[in-house]
Design a protein around this motif. Structure first.
Motif: not given
Ligand code: HEM
Length: 324
Positions: A151-153, A67-68, A159, A71, A268, A262, A265, A286, A297, A272, A291, A288
């Motif tokens: 992290s997806g971050f 799924y990542h 960006r 995306t 999810s 946002k 996301h 973190t 934001q 979890y 944030y 999160w």
């Molecule tokens: C169960 C699924 C997911 C969980 C639990 C999750 C969790 C998180 C968390 C906690 C963060 C905040 C940064 C951090 O603390 O590491 C984050 C940021 C982010 N994740 Fe995920 N994520 C998931 C799925 C995805 C997927 C599928 C993508 C697709 C590429 C993604 C893209 C991003 C992006 C772009 C950010 C930055 C968002 C922002 O700056 O507002 N994530 N994610």
């Protein structure tokens, strides 16, 4: 040879090759010996299906990886459309062939591109259920530990999408007119994400991302100062800026990226990573929770297209009705 059309085509081919000093006979031989194109070759199916490499044996980790990847491909589709806007309309074929394309960014092209962007984003938002509902929580919490500190971050395409969409000041907490680009960059809103909850320091996740991409992103920021979507919209004639369809699509895009995606996301992350009684380690500790919510934001790509009330309540109504 009786077929006139065929002769004409061969003549055109001969002209094409001779113009670059190449021998058409060798190319015709190549055509004779070449195998037919197979679907599997064209879309590189085997390569595509070989790049899901889990770190653990938990079956649901593959869903997480795939799924990542899906995306990221959608992000790529979005970037292709945005780049057209950044570059003033559709690209022209290198051969110079006239397909009736326009080299300037007309309102019609702008509308077409924004429509495509929203189409992709709506699919991404809709399909986020695959994450929210589609994995076993116990498995997730275990395999996630094997993926730290990634992290997806760290998605650079996300960006890039932001930087290509709006003025840097709309993404930054430092937007005074005297600030230079690097200062504004250092205060981009996402620099306050992936911070350690306990100390407020940048996590290794953020530091590694900066190390890998800072220079590339700063270059892009520089390039996009006058080319981002918002800048291109402001370049349109004042009559075109009033185009209702375009405004509607731009508002939809702003909502889709900065609220709806946002929030899907964020849902999810809640599913979890949130637990009433214990801190869940799978994020690497973190910040999160403070944030991720869009209402904190408050990223708005196209501020002048929103009323003061809409800006004030950015992200609020959706959150109330969707996340308990
Ligand atoms: C169960 C699924 C997911 C969980 C639990 C999750 C969790 C998180 C968390 C906690 C963060 C905040 C940064 C951090 O603390 O590491 C984050 C940021 C982010 N994740 Fe995920 N994520 C998931 C799925 C995805 C997927 C599928 C993508 C697709 C590429 C993604 C893209 C991003 C992006 C772009 C950010 C930055 C968002 C922002 O700056 O507002 N994530 N994610």
């Amino acid at each position: 040879m009786k077929d006139k059309k065929l002769l004409q085509k061969i003549q055109l081919l001969a002209e094409k090759y001779s113009a670059t000093g190449q021998d058409i006979y060798s190319y015709l031989d190549g055509l004779l010996y070449a195998d037919y194109m197979g679907y599997w070759n064209y879309i590189k199916l085997e390569t595509l299906l070989s790049i899901q490499t889990p770190q653990t044996d938990f079956p649901d980790e593959k869903i997480f990886i795939i799924y990542h990847q899906i995306t990221e491909l959608y992000f790529k589709l979005c970037l292709i459309e945005i780049e057209h806007i950044n570059k003033n309309g559709r690209n022209v074929l290198e051969t110079g062939e006239d397909l009736g394309w326009n080299k300037t960014l007309t309102t019609d092209i702008f509308i077409e591109k924004m429509t495509r962007l929203n189409r992709y984003l709506n699919k991404m938002i809709d399909s986020f259920d695959i994450m929210i509902e589609g994995m076993d929580k116990k498995e997730f919490l275990k395999f996630r530990m094997a993926l730290l500190p990634s992290s997806g971050f760290q998605s650079v395409q996300f960006r890039m999408l932001e930087i290509r969409s709006t003025d840097l000041t709309n993404l930054s907490k430092k937007s005074s007119k005297n600030s230079n680009l690097r200062e504004i960059y250092e205060h981009l809103y996402w620099k306050s994400g992936a911070n350690e909850l306990a100390t407020g320091e940048k996590t290794y996740t953020l530091k590694q991302f900066e190390k890998k991409y800072n220079e590339r992103l700063i270059k892009l920021c520089n390039k996009m100062t006058t080319k981002n979507i918002w800048a291109k919209y402001k370049e349109l004639s004042s009559k075109d800026q009033q185009n209702k369809s375009l405004i509607k699509l731009m508002r939809e895009f702003d909502l889709n990226v900065n609220i709806h995606w946002k929030l899907a996301h964020y849902k999810s992350a809640i599913k979890y990573l949130k637990s009433k009684n214990k801190i869940i380690a799978a994020t690497g500790g973190t910040n999160w929770q403070s944030y991720l919510p869009p209402r904190f934001q408050k990223v708005i790509f196209f501020p002048d297209l929103w009323s003061e009330k809409e800006k004030k309540e950015w992200g609020k109504s959706w959150i109330e009705s969707n996340i308990k």
